[in-house]
Design a protein around this motif. Structure first.
Motif, short mmCIF file in Angstrom:
data_model
loop_
_atom_site.label_atom_id
_atom_site.label_comp_id
_atom_site.label_asym_id
_atom_site.label_seq_id
_atom_site.Cartn_x
_atom_site.Cartn_y
_atom_site.Cartn_z
N UNK A 64 0.82 -1.22 0.00
CA UNK A 64 0.00 0.00 0.00
C UNK A 64 0.84 1.26 0.00
N UNK A 65 2.09 1.18 0.48
CA UNK A 65 3.02 2.33 0.49
C UNK A 65 2.47 3.51 1.31
N UNK A 66 1.61 3.21 2.29
CA UNK A 66 1.09 4.28 3.16
C UNK A 66 1.68 4.08 4.55
N UNK A 67 1.12 3.14 5.31
CA UNK A 67 1.68 2.80 6.60
C UNK A 67 2.72 1.70 6.45
N UNK A 68 2.96 0.98 7.53
CA UNK A 68 3.95 -0.11 7.50
C UNK A 68 3.48 -1.25 8.38
N UNK A 69 4.09 -2.42 8.16
CA UNK A 69 3.63 -3.64 8.82
C UNK A 69 4.82 -4.47 9.26
N UNK A 70 4.68 -5.11 10.40
CA UNK A 70 5.61 -6.17 10.79
C UNK A 70 4.81 -7.34 11.33
N UNK A 71 5.39 -8.51 11.26
CA UNK A 71 4.71 -9.72 11.69
C UNK A 71 5.49 -10.31 12.87
N UNK A 72 4.80 -10.58 13.96
CA UNK A 72 5.40 -11.22 15.13
C UNK A 72 4.52 -12.36 15.60
#
Length: 298
Positions: A64-72
């Motif tokens: 999306x190039x808006x927010x950001x994500x990480x996976x835990x």
């Protein structure tokens, strides 16, 4: 006098620079909550049992190039997983306690607790208290209208004395969610904290949770109900998003505005007398601290 028309709320305000943790974010309400938060510019930690599934749902969110994500990785039914996650996740603005299971056959968690209680209440209770010193804004508790039929028995939380009933156990765990919400806000207020606890429920939303009960008959009935009555997940996520991003007082509980709160747009809603009982809430808190080994830190 005619009742004022409820205007639909769908506009999540900008969340740039804010960090959210969303449990159970690989499907349903959790995934839609994460999607909307990322679209609003937030950094979202997808707290999920399966890293593989987490990465699968994270890929389009990253695009999306808006927010950001990480996976835990986080299994809220496993207290060692909860502690490991809390120790490594860092600072958080908003914790969204969303993950849940519904109507499971009797089973015990790795810690020996009835699995619905462990997943829906105890794990989230421990997670919130472990993270409180690093939360800057609020804890959001996702509950259910099913809490109204809950029969929470503090002398038999594990359903060992009573005959186990899957949906009664679910309702009791959802009643526990709301008791936790109220008691957490009371404790925050007494401690002079500016943090707040808010809550939400999704009404009747069509998600995969209804198919995870292990009952083929219930799955078939739920499929029919979802098709006829269920809101799409994006709409069912709106009360959670409102509770997590709008300026509402602590202990606010939001749900859909239409008949029996089955569907509609987010508005403040009520809860059952038992779910509002401060004495029961204090007693549940004490029992939850004893079972999890995690205490209120402020």
């Amino acid at each position: 006098m005619a009742r004022a028309r409820t205007r639909p709320w769908t506009a999540v305000p900008p969340q740039d620079g804010r960090r959210f943790v969303v449990t159970g974010a690989t499907s349903g309400i959790g995934l839609e909550t994460a999607r909307r938060l990322v679209a609003a510019g937030a950094h979202v930690v997808l707290a999920v049992r399966s890293l593989e599934k987490g990465e699968q749902v994270a890929a389009p969110l990253r695009a999306s190039l808006v927010g950001s994500v990480e996976v835990r990785r986080l299994d809220v039914s496993d207290l060692s997983s909860v502690r490991e996650f809390a120790a490594g996740v860092g600072d958080v603005d908003v914790l969204v306690n969303n993950a849940g299971v519904l109507g499971l056959p009797f089973a015990r968690s790795v810690d020996g607790f009835e699995l619905q209680l462990a997943t829906n209440h105890l794990g989230h209770f421990a997670l919130a208290n472990l993270l409180l010193p690093r939360i800057t804004d609020r804890v959001v508790v996702v509950a259910s209208q099913s809490h109204r039929s809950g029969e929470l028995d503090l002398t038999d939380l594990d359903w060992t004395r009573r005959g186990y009933r899957p949906y009664a156990a679910y309702a009791s765990s959802k009643q526990a969610n709301l008791l936790f919400l109220g008691e957490l806000q009371r404790r925050l207020t007494a401690a002079g904290s500016r943090l707040r606890a808010t809550g939400a429920h999704p009404g009747y939303t069509s998600t995969a949770i209804q198919a995870g009960t292990g009952s083929a008959a219930f799955t078939r009935l739920a499929g029919i109900g979802n098709a006829l009555l269920g809101m799409p997940p994006w709409q069912g996520a709106l009360p959670t998003l409102y509770a997590g991003t709008m300026d509402v007082p602590g202990n606010t509980y939001l749900g859909p505005h239409r008949f029996r709160e089955l569907n509609g747009w987010p508005v403040p809603v009520g809860r059952s007398r038992n779910a509002s009982d401060p004495d029961l809430a204090r007693a549940l808190w004490a029992e939850s601290e004893s079972l999890t080994g995690v205490a209120f830190p402020l």
